[in-house]
Write an enzyme that holds these catalytic residues in place. Sequence first.
Site, PDB file in Angstrom:
ATOM      1  N   GLU A  29       2.277  -3.032   5.773  1.00  0.00           N
ATOM      2  CA  GLU A  29       1.339  -2.783   4.672  1.00  0.00           C
ATOM      3  C   GLU A  29       1.652  -3.655   3.462  1.00  0.00           C
ATOM      4  OE1 GLU A  29       4.598   0.380   4.154  1.00  0.00           O
ATOM      5  OE2 GLU A  29       3.801  -0.954   5.690  1.00  0.00           O
ATOM      6  N   ASN A  83      -0.663   6.867   8.321  1.00  0.00           N
ATOM      7  CA  ASN A  83      -0.593   6.682   9.776  1.00  0.00           C
ATOM      8  C   ASN A  83      -0.196   7.980  10.475  1.00  0.00           C
ATOM      9  OD1 ASN A  83      -1.392   4.031  10.223  1.00  0.00           O
ATOM     10  ND2 ASN A  83       0.640   3.193   9.856  1.00  0.00           N
ATOM     11  N   ILE A  85       0.860  -1.187   0.000  1.00  0.00           N
ATOM     12  CA  ILE A  85       0.000   0.000   0.000  1.00  0.00           C
ATOM     13  C   ILE A  85       0.898   1.241   0.000  1.00  0.00           C
ATOM     14  CG2 ILE A  85      -1.791   1.270   1.232  1.00  0.00           C
ATOM     15  CD1 ILE A  85      -2.700  -1.357   2.459  1.00  0.00           C
ATOM     16  N   ASP A 116      -5.285   1.063  10.634  1.00  0.00           N
ATOM     17  CA  ASP A 116      -5.795  -0.299  10.843  1.00  0.00           C
ATOM     18  C   ASP A 116      -7.059  -0.545  10.026  1.00  0.00           C
ATOM     19  OD1 ASP A 116      -3.742  -0.835  12.547  1.00  0.00           O
ATOM     20  OD2 ASP A 116      -4.911  -0.650  14.395  1.00  0.00           O
TER      21      ASP A 116
END
Length: 205
Positions: free
Chosen positions: A175, A140, A133, A149
């Site tokens: 990720e 984040n 990703i 999450d």
Amino acid sequence: INFDVVRLTAITILILLLICVYQINKLKKDSFIAQLLGVIYSSFLIIMLIRHIAFSPYNLEYIISLIGLIVLRVSCTLGLLLISREKIDRELLHYANYDGLTNLLNRRTFISESEVFLKSINKKQCVFFFIVIDFFKKINDTYGYLIGDKILISFSEFLKSNFKSENLCGRYGGEEFGVLLKNTDEQEAINLANKLLVDISKKEI
């Protein structure tokens, strides 16, 4: 012998036995042991109920029936303990093999299952996708780990919905995700990868 106490004890044990049978029946779908115990305990319960109704509390047969109920109650308790242990073992095995957040195979299990997977397909074509990703650290840092999450969970559900159960799909770490596809050639892999990019770009979280 105080037969009123005997009768009350028998009725109490019958009630407890009914509760045990009910609990076992709730677990039947998940456990072979529960299925077996459910049949055995239900059968004994019916027999003991018939004996309880048929015999007077003032004869030996009734006392023998009561003893049988007590033994059955102890067996039932042990059976429930075995079922609980079996359920705990299954849960521990699941936690050991699957990622706790995404419910995909964790890295260790994905690698070990991949070895078995590759041996099973022999020389047939297969494809490995390593998916990352983009800019996940920035997500984040900007929106917090809770949003991060949610993105991981949503993305893992997206992966599971787009790949057949016969293929392997796991979280490699952070990720990063891995997907191993069987019976897929190079062109099919390219088309599938492009489709995934288009579909995930339209997905809202």
